[in-house]
Write a protein that holds these residues in place. Structure first.
Motif, PDB file in Angstrom:
ATOM      1  N   ALA A  38       0.849  -1.189   0.000  1.00  0.00           N
ATOM      2  CA  ALA A  38       0.000   0.000   0.000  1.00  0.00           C
ATOM      3  C   ALA A  38       0.882   1.236   0.000  1.00  0.00           C
ATOM      4  O   ALA A  38       1.984   1.227   0.553  1.00  0.00           O
ATOM      5  N   TYR A  39       0.367   2.279  -0.619  1.00  0.00           N
ATOM      6  CA  TYR A  39       0.981   3.593  -0.531  1.00  0.00           C
ATOM      7  C   TYR A  39       0.247   4.363   0.552  1.00  0.00           C
ATOM      8  O   TYR A  39      -0.982   4.315   0.629  1.00  0.00           O
ATOM      9  N   LEU A  91      -0.283   8.169   1.796  1.00  0.00           N
ATOM     10  CA  LEU A  91      -0.101   9.583   1.495  1.00  0.00           C
ATOM     11  C   LEU A  91      -0.248  10.332   2.815  1.00  0.00           C
ATOM     12  O   LEU A  91      -1.250  10.165   3.517  1.00  0.00           O
ATOM     13  N   TYR A 118      -0.005  16.467  -0.428  1.00  0.00           N
ATOM     14  CA  TYR A 118       0.623  15.588   0.561  1.00  0.00           C
ATOM     15  C   TYR A 118       2.096  15.936   0.664  1.00  0.00           C
ATOM     16  O   TYR A 118       2.687  16.461  -0.275  1.00  0.00           O
ATOM     17  N   LEU A 140      -3.721   8.923   4.183  1.00  0.00           N
ATOM     18  CA  LEU A 140      -4.641   8.284   3.254  1.00  0.00           C
ATOM     19  C   LEU A 140      -3.916   7.058   2.714  1.00  0.00           C
ATOM     20  O   LEU A 140      -2.824   7.173   2.161  1.00  0.00           O
ATOM     21  N   THR A 141      -4.514   5.869   2.906  1.00  0.00           N
ATOM     22  CA  THR A 141      -3.882   4.626   2.482  1.00  0.00           C
ATOM     23  C   THR A 141      -4.504   4.147   1.174  1.00  0.00           C
ATOM     24  O   THR A 141      -5.726   4.078   1.045  1.00  0.00           O
ATOM     25  N   CYS A 142      -3.647   3.832   0.209  1.00  0.00           N
ATOM     26  CA  CYS A 142      -4.072   3.347  -1.097  1.00  0.00           C
ATOM     27  C   CYS A 142      -3.473   1.961  -1.323  1.00  0.00           C
ATOM     28  O   CYS A 142      -2.249   1.838  -1.509  1.00  0.00           O
ATOM     29  N   SER A 143      -4.304   0.931  -1.292  1.00  0.00           N
ATOM     30  CA  SER A 143      -3.827  -0.441  -1.492  1.00  0.00           C
ATOM     31  C   SER A 143      -3.420  -0.652  -2.939  1.00  0.00           C
ATOM     32  O   SER A 143      -4.077  -0.170  -3.859  1.00  0.00           O
ATOM     33  N   VAL A 144      -2.355  -1.407  -3.119  1.00  0.00           N
ATOM     34  CA  VAL A 144      -1.891  -1.751  -4.457  1.00  0.00           C
ATOM     35  C   VAL A 144      -2.685  -2.954  -4.940  1.00  0.00           C
ATOM     36  O   VAL A 144      -2.849  -3.925  -4.206  1.00  0.00           O
TER      37      VAL A 144
END
Length: 77
Positions: free
Chosen positions: A4-5, A7, A38, A70-74
């Motif tokens: 996950a990224y 931000l 960010y 803010l978490t962005c799953s890959v």
């Protein structure tokens, strides 16, 4: 592995300190200070979604100077 990224927005003038602290956390693959809405972008990885969630909630979000994440799953398409 799941990735996950994250931000991250920081308090004014704290991006360098936040990035340096996050770099030391196990499971963090890469940390970059960026411009825009960010201040820091982090690539993380873990063996499971639960482990990844624990990393984010109990380690990354406790770093002093962070105001919002803010978490962005890959996903693999």
């Amino acid at each position: 592995m799941v990735q996950a990224y994250i931000l991250i927005q920081t308090e004014v003038g704290r991006a360098r300190d936040v990035a340096a602290a996050i770099e030391k956390i196990p499971g963090v693959v890469r940390v970059d200070a960026v411009t825009g809405p960010y201040d820091v972008v982090v690539l993380t990885e873990a063996h499971s979604v639960d482990e990844l969630g624990g990393l984010i909630v109990s380690k990354v979000q406790y770093v002093p100077g962070i105001t919002r994440t803010l978490t962005c799953s890959v996903v693999n398409l």
